[in-house]
Motif scaffolding. Structure first.
Motif, PDB file in Angstrom:
ATOM      1  N   TYR A  53     -12.094  -1.020  87.606  1.00  0.00           N
ATOM      2  CA  TYR A  53     -11.088   0.069  88.441  1.00  0.00           C
ATOM      3  C   TYR A  53     -11.363   1.325  87.537  1.00  0.00           C
ATOM      4  CZ  TYR A  53      -9.152  -4.153  89.994  1.00  0.00           C
ATOM      5  OH  TYR A  53      -8.441  -5.481  90.995  1.00  0.00           O
ATOM      6  N   LEU A  54     -12.784   1.668  88.365  1.00  0.00           N
ATOM      7  CA  LEU A  54     -12.444   3.068  87.510  1.00  0.00           C
ATOM      8  C   LEU A  54     -11.029   3.778  87.552  1.00  0.00           C
ATOM      9  CD1 LEU A  54     -16.092   3.104  88.742  1.00  0.00           C
ATOM     10  CD2 LEU A  54     -15.151   2.154  86.898  1.00  0.00           C
ATOM     11  N   ILE A  55     -10.754   5.134  86.499  1.00  0.00           N
ATOM     12  CA  ILE A  55      -9.802   5.844  87.653  1.00  0.00           C
ATOM     13  C   ILE A  55     -10.128   7.964  87.209  1.00  0.00           C
ATOM     14  CG2 ILE A  55      -7.068   6.337  86.479  1.00  0.00           C
ATOM     15  CD1 ILE A  55      -7.655   3.463  85.230  1.00  0.00           C
ATOM     16  N   GLY A  56      -9.656   8.204  87.822  1.00  0.00           N
ATOM     17  CA  GLY A  56      -9.484   9.964  87.646  1.00  0.00           C
ATOM     18  C   GLY A  56      -8.798  10.773  88.575  1.00  0.00           C
ATOM     19  N   HIS A  57      -7.722  11.044  87.982  1.00  0.00           N
ATOM     20  CA  HIS A  57      -6.965  11.728  88.830  1.00  0.00           C
ATOM     21  C   HIS A  57      -6.889  13.506  88.953  1.00  0.00           C
ATOM     22  CE1 HIS A  57      -5.337  15.045  85.107  1.00  0.00           C
ATOM     23  NE2 HIS A  57      -5.632  13.500  84.523  1.00  0.00           N
ATOM     24  N   LEU A  58      -6.416  13.148  90.107  1.00  0.00           N
ATOM     25  CA  LEU A  58      -6.077  14.185  91.241  1.00  0.00           C
ATOM     26  C   LEU A  58      -5.824  15.750  90.764  1.00  0.00           C
ATOM     27  CD1 LEU A  58      -5.964  12.270  94.417  1.00  0.00           C
ATOM     28  CD2 LEU A  58      -7.823  13.520  93.807  1.00  0.00           C
ATOM     29  N   ASP A  59      -5.107  15.340  89.950  1.00  0.00           N
ATOM     30  CA  ASP A  59      -3.725  16.109  89.897  1.00  0.00           C
ATOM     31  C   ASP A  59      -3.998  16.946  88.227  1.00  0.00           C
ATOM     32  OD1 ASP A  59      -2.869  14.089  88.342  1.00  0.00           O
ATOM     33  OD2 ASP A  59      -1.403  15.083  87.173  1.00  0.00           O
ATOM     34  N   SER A  60      -3.605  18.614  87.789  1.00  0.00           N
ATOM     35  CA  SER A  60      -3.878  19.493  86.803  1.00  0.00           C
ATOM     36  C   SER A  60      -2.098  19.730  86.183  1.00  0.00           C
ATOM     37  CB  SER A  60      -4.705  20.493  86.953  1.00  0.00           C
ATOM     38  OG  SER A  60      -4.191  20.980  88.117  1.00  0.00           O
ATOM     39  N   SER A  61      -2.594  20.092  84.742  1.00  0.00           N
ATOM     40  CA  SER A  61      -1.269  20.168  84.530  1.00  0.00           C
ATOM     41  C   SER A  61      -1.063  21.757  84.588  1.00  0.00           C
ATOM     42  CB  SER A  61      -1.552  20.245  82.963  1.00  0.00           C
ATOM     43  OG  SER A  61       0.000  20.233  82.299  1.00  0.00           O
ATOM     44  N   LYS A  62       0.171  22.301  84.251  1.00  0.00           N
ATOM     45  CA  LYS A  62       0.798  23.623  83.404  1.00  0.00           C
ATOM     46  C   LYS A  62      -0.800  23.826  82.135  1.00  0.00           C
ATOM     47  CE  LYS A  62       5.205  24.698  85.708  1.00  0.00           C
ATOM     48  NZ  LYS A  62       5.614  24.523  84.972  1.00  0.00           N
ATOM     49  N   GLN A  63      -0.709  24.928  82.134  1.00  0.00           N
ATOM     50  CA  GLN A  63      -0.378  25.349  80.041  1.00  0.00           C
ATOM     51  C   GLN A  63       0.256  25.535  79.457  1.00  0.00           C
ATOM     52  OE1 GLN A  63      -3.123  29.203  78.489  1.00  0.00           O
ATOM     53  NE2 GLN A  63      -1.004  28.989  79.251  1.00  0.00           N
ATOM     54  N   ARG A  64       0.213  24.001  78.344  1.00  0.00           N
ATOM     55  CA  ARG A  64       0.853  23.968  77.636  1.00  0.00           C
ATOM     56  C   ARG A  64       0.597  24.171  76.460  1.00  0.00           C
ATOM     57  NH1 ARG A  64       5.137  21.703  80.442  1.00  0.00           N
ATOM     58  NH2 ARG A  64       4.537  21.086  82.246  1.00  0.00           N
ATOM     59  N   PHE A  65       1.107  24.719  75.209  1.00  0.00           N
ATOM     60  CA  PHE A  65       1.455  25.380  74.405  1.00  0.00           C
ATOM     61  C   PHE A  65       2.115  24.005  72.844  1.00  0.00           C
ATOM     62  CE2 PHE A  65       1.241  29.129  76.546  1.00  0.00           C
ATOM     63  CZ  PHE A  65      -0.123  29.704  75.783  1.00  0.00           C
ATOM     64  N   LEU A  66       2.710  23.084  73.844  1.00  0.00           N
ATOM     65  CA  LEU A  66       3.157  22.141  72.883  1.00  0.00           C
ATOM     66  C   LEU A  66       2.636  20.662  72.692  1.00  0.00           C
ATOM     67  CD1 LEU A  66       7.611  21.829  73.332  1.00  0.00           C
ATOM     68  CD2 LEU A  66       5.797  23.145  71.774  1.00  0.00           C
ATOM     69  N   LEU A  67       1.695  20.884  73.598  1.00  0.00           N
ATOM     70  CA  LEU A  67       0.976  19.399  74.113  1.00  0.00           C
ATOM     71  C   LEU A  67      -0.266  20.171  74.909  1.00  0.00           C
ATOM     72  CD1 LEU A  67       1.492  16.428  74.634  1.00  0.00           C
ATOM     73  CD2 LEU A  67       1.286  16.237  76.442  1.00  0.00           C
ATOM     74  N   PRO A  68      -1.110  20.079  73.504  1.00  0.00           N
ATOM     75  CA  PRO A  68      -1.148  20.190  72.141  1.00  0.00           C
ATOM     76  C   PRO A  68      -1.003  21.316  71.807  1.00  0.00           C
ATOM     77  CG  PRO A  68      -3.436  20.940  72.532  1.00  0.00           C
ATOM     78  CD  PRO A  68      -2.848  20.457  74.291  1.00  0.00           C
ATOM     79  N   PRO A  69      -0.496  21.600  70.729  1.00  0.00           N
ATOM     80  CA  PRO A  69      -0.179  23.056  69.409  1.00  0.00           C
ATOM     81  C   PRO A  69      -1.718  23.802  69.080  1.00  0.00           C
ATOM     82  CG  PRO A  69      -0.243  21.198  68.378  1.00  0.00           C
ATOM     83  CD  PRO A  69       0.118  20.719  69.512  1.00  0.00           C
ATOM     84  N   ALA A  70      -1.021  25.135  68.862  1.00  0.00           N
ATOM     85  CA  ALA A  70      -2.420  25.626  69.093  1.00  0.00           C
ATOM     86  C   ALA A  70      -3.679  24.764  67.441  1.00  0.00           C
ATOM     87  CB  ALA A  70      -2.115  27.140  68.138  1.00  0.00           C
ATOM     88  N   LEU A  71      -2.653  24.296  66.049  1.00  0.00           N
ATOM     89  CA  LEU A  71      -3.592  23.923  65.755  1.00  0.00           C
ATOM     90  C   LEU A  71      -3.382  22.573  65.919  1.00  0.00           C
ATOM     91  CD1 LEU A  71      -2.939  25.613  62.560  1.00  0.00           C
ATOM     92  CD2 LEU A  71      -4.585  25.444  63.517  1.00  0.00           C
ATOM     93  N   PRO A  72      -4.246  21.766  66.932  1.00  0.00           N
ATOM     94  CA  PRO A  72      -3.917  20.145  67.733  1.00  0.00           C
ATOM     95  C   PRO A  72      -3.587  19.042  65.952  1.00  0.00           C
ATOM     96  CG  PRO A  72      -6.244  21.050  68.617  1.00  0.00           C
ATOM     97  CD  PRO A  72      -5.686  21.739  67.450  1.00  0.00           C
ATOM     98  N   GLU A  73      -4.205  19.092  65.333  1.00  0.00           N
ATOM     99  CA  GLU A  73      -3.335  18.298  64.045  1.00  0.00           C
ATOM    100  C   GLU A  73      -2.602  18.442  63.471  1.00  0.00           C
ATOM    101  OE1 GLU A  73      -5.555  21.904  61.929  1.00  0.00           O
ATOM    102  OE2 GLU A  73      -5.380  20.978  64.025  1.00  0.00           O
TER     103      GLU A  73
END
Length: 397
Positions: free
Chosen positions: A141-161
Motif C-alpha cells: 500500500y503506497l500512501i501519499g496525502h492530498l491535503d496541505s497544512s497551514k503555516q505553523r510555528f509550533l509544529l515545528p518551531p523556528a529551531l526544530p531541535e
C-alpha cells in the motif's frame, strides 16, 4: 506505448506538481481544493490505464486547531482553577490529566475523544489497485496525502531541535500537575506557588501560540505533500505498463492527513486489509533535499514509533542500488504513526535538508519553486526498486 520508467523522469513528475500546486493551489483538509486534487488523481489514473479506482468519503475536522485548542484550553483551565478548596483541586487534577492525555494523543496522530463533535467537514481517499501478473503473494500500500497544512510555528518551531524536548516537557508537566493537585486536595495546607504560576504561564503561552497558528495562511504544499502524490502517480503509470509478478500494489491518496492522519485511519477501519504479507509505504516530503528511509519517528519522547524490521531490511537492500539513500532517524509525525498503532507493517520514505530536518515543513515557502525535480525522480526510482525487492521476497509456493 511509452517506456515504463519514463513516467518516473523529472519532467513527467513536474507536470503533476504544476497541476497540483499552481492549477489547484493550497489543498486544506475537507476543502474544494482537496477534492479537486482527488479528482485530478482519478483523471490521471484512468488516463494511464488503471481501472480499479474507488473513492472513500469520510467526515473529519478541518484544521489541527480543532483538536489542539480544546486540549490547550483545558490545560490552561487546570492551572487557573487550582484554588484552595478540595473540589477545585480535584477538578484541576482531572483537567490536567485529561489535557495531558489528549496532548499526547494529538502529537501521536491519535484522534481525541471529542472527534465526532468536531468532524464537520467531508473529505475523501482515492484508492487504486494494480494486480500482479501472477497469483497474489504480497500486498503493498503506497500512501501519499492530498491535503496541505497551514503555516505553523509550533509544529515545528523556528529551531526544530526544540520541538521534541518542549513537547515532551509539556506533556510531562501536565501529568505531574495532575499528581500535584491530587496530592494537594488531601493535604492539610496547600498554597498556590511558583509551580502554579510557571505552569499557568506555559499553558497560556501555548494556547496563545496555537491561536496564532490558526490565523496563519494555508500553504501551497508542494513538498508537503504534492511531491508524494506526484511520485505515486508516476509509479502507478509505471506499474500499469509493467505490473509486478506476485505483488498487488494499492495506491492510497489520502485526505486529512494534516489534521491527524484521519484519512488513513478511516481506510484501515473500513476496509481492514490483511496484516499477513502486507506492507505500507508512506511517502513524505520527497521533493527537496536528500532521501532517506526513516528508522525512527516522533515529535515527543512519549510518542516515538519505528518501521517494521523486515521492511526496513528490504529498504536497506534496495539502497544498495541507490547509494545516496540511507536510513536515519527523523523528527516527524506522519501517517505511519497511525499504521503502526493499528498493527500494520510500514515504512516511511522522507526528504531531509542539509541540517537533517524535513524541508519547508509547514512553512509558507513550501512552494513549487522550491521543488527539486531530481529529488522527485530519485524518490520515484527508489520506490520502484523497493517494490521490486518486496516482490522478489514473496514467499515461494
Amino acid at each position: 506505448m511509452s517506456e515504463p520508467l519514463s513516467s518516473l523522469q523529472p519532467d513527467r513528475l513536474m507536470q503533476h506538481m504544476q497541476a497540483l500546486c499552481k492549477g489547484i493551489g493550497a489543498r486544506h483538509a475537507c476543502s474544494p481544493q482537496e477534492r479537486r486534487a482527488a479528482e485530478y488523481v482519478q483523471i490521471i489514473l484512468r488516463s494511464v490505464g488503471v481501472e480499479q479506482i474507488a473513492v472513500q468519503p469520510f467526515r473529519s475536522h478541518t484544521t489541527l486547531g480543532a483538536q489542539m485548542l480544546p486540549v490547550l484550553a483545558l490545560a490552561a483551565l487546570a492551572t487557573l482553577t487550582s484554588a484552595k478548596t478540595r473540589l477545585n483541586r480535584l477538578r484541576a487534577a482531572a483537567l490536567s490529566a485529561l489535557s495531558a492525555f489528549n496532548l499526547h494523543g494529538a502529537l501521536s496522530a491519535k484522534p481525541p475523544f471529542f472527534q465526532p463533535l468536531i468532524a464537520l467537514g467531508t473529505s475523501q481517499n482515492v484508492i487504486a489497485t494494480i494486480a500482479p501478473r501472477s497469483a497474489i503473494k504480497r500486498r503493498v500500500y503506497l500512501i501519499g496525502h492530498l491535503d496541505s497544512s497551514k503555516q505553523r510555528f509550533l509544529l515545528p518551531p523556528a529551531l526544530p531541535e526544540l520541538l521534541k524536548p518542549l513537547a515532551t516537557l509539556g506533556i510531562g508537566a501536565l501529568f505531574l500537575n495532575a499528581l500535584v493537585q491530587a496530592r494537594r486536595a488531601f493535604a492539610r495546607k496547600a498554597r498556590r506557588g511558583l509551580w502554579d504560576a510557571l505552569l499557568a504561564a506555559l499553558s497560556l503561552g501555548a494556547l496563545i501560540a496555537q491561536l496564532n497558528d490558526e490565523r496563519q495562511p494555508f500553504v501551497e504544499g508542494a513538498n508537503d505533500n504534492a511531491s508524494a502524490v506526484s511520485v505515486l502517480l508516476g509509479l502507478a503509470e509505471t506499474l500499469s505498463l509493467a505490473p509486478l509478478e506476485h505483488t498487488q500494489v494499492n495506491f492510497l491518496f489520502t485526505g486529512c492527513a494534516e489534521v491527524g492522519g484521519i484519512g488513513i485511519a478511516r481506510y484501515l477501519e473500513q476496509f481492514q486489509p490483511p496484516r499477513f504479507n502486507s506492507y505500507f509505504i508512506a511517502f513524505e516530503m520527497v521533493g527537496s533535499g536528500n532521501l532517506c528511509y526513516v528508522t525512527k519517528h516522533g515529535v515527543t519522547a512519549f510518542g516515538e514509533y519505528a518501521p517494521d524490521p523486515d521492511l526496513l531490511a528490504l529498504a536497506r537492500r534496495a539502497a544498495v542500488q541507490h547509494l545516496q539513500v540511507a536510513g536515519r532517524e527523523m523528527l516527524s509525525l506522519d501517517e505511519l504513526a497511525v499504521i503502526v498503532r493499528m498493527g500494520y507493517k510500514g515504512l516511511c520514505l522522507a526528504g531531509y535538508d542539509q541540517e537533517g530536518w524535513l524541508p519547508h515543513w509547514h512553512r509558507a515557502e513550501d512552494r513549487l519553486e522550491r521543488i527539486q525535480a531530481g529529488a522527485l525522480s530519485r524518490a520515484a526510482h527508489f520506490g520502484y526498486t523497493l517494490l521490486q525487492e518486496i516482490d522478489r521476497s514473496a514467499p515461494a509456493d
